[in-house]
Design a protein around this motif. Structure first.
Motif, PDB file in Angstrom:
ATOM      1  N   LEU B  85     -25.825  21.547  36.772  1.00 60.21           N
ATOM      2  CA  LEU B  85     -24.632  21.089  36.044  1.00 60.21           C
ATOM      3  C   LEU B  85     -25.098  20.523  34.710  1.00 60.21           C
ATOM      4  O   LEU B  85     -26.131  19.852  34.654  1.00 60.21           O
ATOM      5  N   PHE B  86     -24.341  20.790  33.647  1.00 56.71           N
ATOM      6  CA  PHE B  86     -24.739  20.270  32.336  1.00 56.71           C
ATOM      7  C   PHE B  86     -24.605  18.755  32.359  1.00 56.71           C
ATOM      8  O   PHE B  86     -23.490  18.229  32.505  1.00 56.71           O
ATOM      9  N   PRO B  87     -25.720  18.033  32.196  1.00 55.83           N
ATOM     10  CA  PRO B  87     -25.680  16.589  32.441  1.00 55.83           C
ATOM     11  C   PRO B  87     -24.842  15.821  31.424  1.00 55.83           C
ATOM     12  O   PRO B  87     -24.347  14.750  31.749  1.00 55.83           O
ATOM     13  N   HIS B  88     -24.675  16.373  30.217  1.00 52.85           N
ATOM     14  CA  HIS B  88     -23.959  15.617  29.189  1.00 52.85           C
ATOM     15  C   HIS B  88     -22.471  15.925  29.157  1.00 52.85           C
ATOM     16  O   HIS B  88     -21.772  15.463  28.283  1.00 52.85           O
ATOM     17  N   MET B  89     -22.017  16.735  30.122  1.00 56.22           N
ATOM     18  CA  MET B  89     -20.586  17.058  30.153  1.00 56.22           C
ATOM     19  C   MET B  89     -19.952  16.477  31.409  1.00 56.22           C
ATOM     20  O   MET B  89     -20.592  16.417  32.465  1.00 56.22           O
ATOM     21  N   ASP B  93     -15.402  19.259  31.863  1.00 52.37           N
ATOM     22  CA  ASP B  93     -16.010  20.112  30.835  1.00 52.37           C
ATOM     23  C   ASP B  93     -16.980  21.113  31.444  1.00 52.37           C
ATOM     24  O   ASP B  93     -17.110  22.242  30.961  1.00 52.37           O
ATOM     25  N   ARG B 132     -15.944  12.251  35.668  1.00 44.94           N
ATOM     26  CA  ARG B 132     -17.287  11.710  35.905  1.00 44.94           C
ATOM     27  C   ARG B 132     -18.346  12.638  35.318  1.00 44.94           C
ATOM     28  O   ARG B 132     -18.109  13.811  35.094  1.00 44.94           O
ATOM     29  N   PHE B 133     -19.528  12.075  35.133  1.00 43.40           N
ATOM     30  CA  PHE B 133     -20.677  12.879  34.718  1.00 43.40           C
ATOM     31  C   PHE B 133     -21.469  13.278  35.967  1.00 43.40           C
ATOM     32  O   PHE B 133     -21.435  12.564  36.981  1.00 43.40           O
TER      33      PHE B 133
END
Lengths: 284, 366
Positions: B85-89, B93, B132-133
């Protein structure tokens, strides 16, 4: 008797010994080598008094020096931001013969005495130097201009960007890019939306350090700048000149201004970083 | 979406990772690629996804040559082992990513994307996680988000790499049931990779057992469980006790073995190898028995007996439900009564001296 023993407080033992000693030495070092000189500078600056300080800093020659320093540093940083990122990318992402040599070369600006760098650059860009001989007939003058100053600054501070971005890029799990590919993203989109956000905090640190270093760069710049007052005289050099004129207040005021700019930059960079990393802060 | 794979090979330097894979997958099927690590199953999955390329072979989907097609254009949903999972989204997103990166002319309007994401969050029962992230999610929640992200682009083919690999045992079991329901509702063709036979058997319509870059067996779960096609599959599916026997008129026999429960087989007379699951063997106390109990350990529900085979000096391990076990101590002599097993011609087996090494290899890979 046993109840007394049971009531005695148990002092938890640290697993790693030597905390007191190592921490003490470190703090003393920071105090003596870093904080004390800074405090002396601030105190010296405070002695001057606000009006005098303002007068020194708004003198045309000081303003010109500051303006030159800041613009040249900005130019150098802009160049380093792009080129340093590219360099880090090439060093991490591709395999090619000579990669290790190129990687080692990146440290030369750190290792080289800045005066040597300055001399070398001056020789290259002088009218009869390799670059100068090519550029000057085209009407491009590098030596004794802001371009030369910026070039010298860029040369000495490029490793900051490369060396901060490189390890983060190396640690970036290729799975994120694979995931983006399977979701239909094309290379530039992947860089913009997945890779760049991941290296952004490190990139900002590198860029800030590069700018801060450029502000203070002295050795390399004085050789190529020509040091003409009002034209190509950088702020640190002006401080040295003031010092040689026994104008301690003038030197301190300029030094203090440079110090404040650097501090503001570092704080701003840290705030931006914290913002960029907010997704890591919360949660498990 | 019909997938046809033929003669697919892939090598990394000297290592042959895939040595000629032939497989076809029908529309709507749920297929498991099962095998120990190093069997090439993940490489095969990545080739189907377009994240890796074969050295030779055919990969056709609905008659179209997918080896000429970039991963971006295959429109598959891929769920990574660690979810990636893209950690900054945020979760929202992440799920929207596949829709927002479409070229402008085919990209849905922002409102349509938001609607689709909300719909998926509902479907996966995680609407409360939208903002949430990934760092703030548990393993099971991350898996749901990863599945949501893959499903957002409405893929006809879902590929899952060790979908439960990063989860602990309890969460695995819960999510397995849930995933099966989700996949059935979604109705897409699904291929997933696992090294856990229980997982493969419980989820898949069809299981493909892989070993050392080859397909060893393809079949329905019960079929593979009861009739492993090769000694490799037998060992991989837990038939870790191997006893040399002699076949006579379709019946296996050996001193110290009571093989009355085993069915007749249509195999030529001569030496053969009997493969058994440790739990499919009943120990019978017998003063003249061939086996000596070397030691007894309890796992709670089971008693594990390490035996010493006086004939071959092998040390097979068998397991028996503790409440059914006869009173046995170390040093007791027994004979064995296999309840179910699989026979292979002796030449197909590997000499008992090599078997412990294979077993160690298998255990380390699990």
């Amino acid at each position: 008797m046993t109840t007394v023993a049971a009531a005695a407080r148990i002092r938890p033992k640290r697993v790693l010994p030597g905390f007191g000693l190592t921490m003490g030495v470190t703090l003393s070092y920071v105090g003596i080598i870093v904080l004390l000189p800074l405090a002396a500078l601030v105190l010296k600056g405070a002695e001057i008094g606000p009006e005098r300080f303002f007068a020194i800093m708004t003198a045309p020659r000081t303003l010109a020096a500051l303006k030159l320093t800041l613009s040249a540093a900005a130019m150098a940083t802009a160049f380093n931001a792009v080129y340093g990122l590219l360099m880090a990318w090439v060093l991490v992402r591709y395999d090619f013969p000579g990669k290790r040599i190129l990687d080692a070369l990146m440290d030369i600006p750190f290792a080289l005495p800045t005066a040597v760098a300055g001399l070398a650059l001056s020789a290259l860009f002088a009218g009869n130097g390799w670059y100068g001989a090519l550029l000057e007939p085209m009407g491009i003058q590098v030596i004794f201009t802001i371009w030369g100053v910026a070039f010298a600054m860029a040369f000495t501070s490029i490793p900051f960007v490369v060396r901060t971005v490189q390890p983060v890029l190396e640690d970036l799990d290729p799975q994120y890019e694979d995931a983006a590919v399977t979701l239909g993203a094309h290379p530039f989109t992947i860089f913009r939306r997945v890779v760049f956000p991941a290296i952004l905090p490190a990139f900002m640190v590198g860029v800030t350090l590069s700018f801060a270093r450029s502000l203070g760069e002295f050795g390399a710049v004085v050789f190529i700048a020509g040091n003409l007052p009002m034209k190509t005289e950088i702020a640190s050099l002006l401080a040295v000149i003031r010092l040689e004129e026994y104008d301690y207040n003038g030197a301190a005021a300029i030094a203090l201004t440079l110090l404040m700019i650097a501090l503001v930059l570092l704080v701003a960079s840290n705030l931006l970083q914290a913002r960029a990393l907010r997704y890591k802060g919360r949660g498990a | 979406m019909t997938i046809t794979i033929a003669h697919l090979t892939r090598r990394f330097g000297e290592t042959e990772v895939l040595r000629g894979i032939d497989l076809s997958v029908e529309k709507g099927e749920l297929v498991a690629l099962l095998g120990p690590s190093g069997s090439g199953k993940t490489t095969l999955l990545k080739i189907i996804a377009g994240l890796d390329w074969p050295d030779a072979g055919v990969l056709e989907v609905n008659g179209e040559d997918w080896l000429q097609k970039k991963a971006q254009d295959r429109r598959i949903g891929f769920v990574f082992q660690n979810y990636a999972l893209f950690p900054h989204m945020t979760v929202r997103d992440n799920i929207a990513f596949g829709l927002t990166v479409r070229p402008r002319d085919t990209r849905p309007a922002p409102a349509a994307i938001a609607g689709k994401v909300t719909e998926l969050l509902q479907f996966l029962q995680i609407p409360q996680l939208a903002d949430r992230f990934p760092a703030e999610l548990s393993g099971g929640q991350r898996q749901r988000v990863a599945l949501g992200r893959a499903m957002a682009i409405a893929p006809e083919l879902l590929l899952l790499d060790e979908p439960f690999g990063a989860l602990d045992a309890q969460v695995r079991r819960d999510l397995r049931r849930w995933l099966r329901e989700v996949l059935q509702q979604a109705g897409s063709t699904t291929i997933f990779v696992t090294h856990d036979q229980e997982e493969a058997f419980e989820l898949a319509d069809r299981v493909v057992v892989m070993g050392a870059g080859r397909i060893e067996q393809v079949g329905r779960p019960e079929e593979i469980h009861d009739h492993p096609a090769t000694p490799f599959v037998a060992r991989f599916l837990g038939m870790t006790v191997e006893l040399p026997v002699t076949l006579h008129a379709g019946r296996a026999g050996a001193p110290g073995l009571d093989t009355a429960s085993l069915p007749r087989v249509a195999m030529a007379d001569g030496p053969a190898m009997l493969f058994l699951r440790p739990t499919d063997i009943t120990p019978v106390p017998d003063p003249q028995g061939r086996f000596t109990v070397a030691d007894v350990t309890s796992t709670g529900a089971l008693l594990r007996l390490r035996l010493k085979d006086d004939l071959t000096s092998a040390e097979p391990e068998i397991e028996i439900a503790r409440r059914l076990a006869p009173p046995l101590r170390a040093g007791a002599r027994i004979h064995l009564r296999p309840e179910a097993g699989r026979l292979f011609p002796a030449t197909a087996g590997i000499p008992p001296a090599v078997a412990p090494a294979i077993k160690a290899l298998k255990e380390s890979s699990l």
